[in-house]
Design a protein around this motif. Sequence first.
Motif, PDB file in Angstrom:
ATOM      1  N   PRO A 115     -38.323   7.335  -5.260  1.00  0.00           N
ATOM      2  CA  PRO A 115     -37.139   8.193  -5.371  1.00  0.00           C
ATOM      3  C   PRO A 115     -36.075   7.686  -6.352  1.00  0.00           C
ATOM      4  N   LEU A 116     -35.825   6.397  -6.400  1.00  0.00           N
ATOM      5  CA  LEU A 116     -34.764   5.897  -7.280  1.00  0.00           C
ATOM      6  C   LEU A 116     -35.165   5.972  -8.751  1.00  0.00           C
ATOM      7  N   GLU A 117     -36.453   5.797  -9.055  1.00  0.00           N
ATOM      8  CA  GLU A 117     -36.920   5.960 -10.432  1.00  0.00           C
ATOM      9  C   GLU A 117     -36.868   7.432 -10.831  1.00  0.00           C
ATOM     10  N   ARG A 118     -37.290   8.311  -9.926  1.00  0.00           N
ATOM     11  CA  ARG A 118     -37.234   9.754 -10.200  1.00  0.00           C
ATOM     12  C   ARG A 118     -35.792  10.179 -10.447  1.00  0.00           C
ATOM     13  N   GLU A 119     -34.876   9.677  -9.617  1.00  0.00           N
ATOM     14  CA  GLU A 119     -33.465  10.020  -9.782  1.00  0.00           C
ATOM     15  C   GLU A 119     -32.961   9.593 -11.158  1.00  0.00           C
ATOM     16  N   ALA A 120     -33.291   8.384 -11.581  1.00  0.00           N
ATOM     17  CA  ALA A 120     -32.837   7.888 -12.885  1.00  0.00           C
ATOM     18  C   ALA A 120     -33.383   8.762 -14.018  1.00  0.00           C
ATOM     19  N   LEU A 121     -34.647   9.158 -13.919  1.00  0.00           N
ATOM     20  CA  LEU A 121     -35.228  10.025 -14.946  1.00  0.00           C
ATOM     21  C   LEU A 121     -34.576  11.399 -14.957  1.00  0.00           C
ATOM     22  N   VAL A 122     -34.286  11.934 -13.796  1.00  0.00           N
ATOM     23  CA  VAL A 122     -33.647  13.258 -13.727  1.00  0.00           C
ATOM     24  C   VAL A 122     -32.242  13.196 -14.326  1.00  0.00           C
ATOM     25  N   LEU A 123     -31.498  12.151 -14.016  1.00  0.00           N
ATOM     26  CA  LEU A 123     -30.156  12.012 -14.601  1.00  0.00           C
ATOM     27  C   LEU A 123     -30.240  11.897 -16.119  1.00  0.00           C
ATOM     28  N   SER A 124     -31.211  11.142 -16.609  1.00  0.00           N
ATOM     29  CA  SER A 124     -31.406  11.005 -18.045  1.00  0.00           C
ATOM     30  C   SER A 124     -31.745  12.354 -18.668  1.00  0.00           C
ATOM     31  N   ALA A 125     -32.623  13.100 -18.007  1.00  0.00           N
ATOM     32  CA  ALA A 125     -33.006  14.423 -18.515  1.00  0.00           C
ATOM     33  C   ALA A 125     -31.831  15.395 -18.480  1.00  0.00           C
ATOM     34  N   GLN A 126     -30.876  15.184 -17.582  1.00  0.00           N
ATOM     35  CA  GLN A 126     -29.687  16.031 -17.501  1.00  0.00           C
ATOM     36  C   GLN A 126     -28.676  15.706 -18.598  1.00  0.00           C
ATOM     37  N   GLY A 127     -28.957  14.680 -19.390  1.00  0.00           N
ATOM     38  CA  GLY A 127     -28.086  14.353 -20.509  1.00  0.00           C
ATOM     39  C   GLY A 127     -27.049  13.287 -20.216  1.00  0.00           C
ATOM     40  N   PHE A 128     -27.133  12.667 -19.062  1.00  0.00           N
ATOM     41  CA  PHE A 128     -26.201  11.590 -18.755  1.00  0.00           C
ATOM     42  C   PHE A 128     -26.600  10.344 -19.536  1.00  0.00           C
ATOM     43  N   SER A 129     -25.610   9.626 -20.029  1.00  0.00           N
ATOM     44  CA  SER A 129     -25.887   8.344 -20.663  1.00  0.00           C
ATOM     45  C   SER A 129     -26.278   7.352 -19.572  1.00  0.00           C
ATOM     46  N   MET A 130     -26.820   6.225 -19.972  1.00  0.00           N
ATOM     47  CA  MET A 130     -27.189   5.202 -18.990  1.00  0.00           C
ATOM     48  C   MET A 130     -25.942   4.723 -18.235  1.00  0.00           C
TER      49      MET A 130
END
Length: 164
Positions: A115-130
């Motif tokens: 879940p935490l890796e999926r969340e990070a990828l989804v946030l990245s795909a949403q255009g959020f910076s790291m």
Amino acid sequence: MTSTRAPGDRLRDHLPGLLGPLRAYARGLVRDAAQADDLVQDAVIRALAHEDQWREGEDPRAWLFTILRHGWLSGLRRGRRQRAMEEELSGGEEARNLSATGRLELVAALRLLPPLEREALVLSAQGFSMAEAAVICGVAEGTIKARVSRGRARLRAAHAAALG
């Protein structure tokens, strides 16, 4: 609640433009349209109930995404996520309606990510910076980078395994 803020400086004035990205983020987390809508609704209700805690100049998008994330994590703790994942892996309606094989494989691989890796990828795909994703998740930027890297590596491995 009466606000002394000028129009445009209130959180509720930002909500219409944020509902779509919030829903996309929620769908990335839970993979069920109804559950995603529930998460968004809960986040908006909580945000409006605590609008006085939102500081002028603070990014409303990051604030709302953080509230939504906290709601999702609460659901994980209560065991809701496990039941939803079992239902999804058994072949939900969305999986049957997808026509592109590659997209179906990607969705299936995303479901299997931690879940935490999926969340990070989804946030990245949403255009959020790291850095923005790190603030939303309440972790160091390096932690988000590592989660994205591990998630991408797992997706590549799943794709390679599917090909041959």
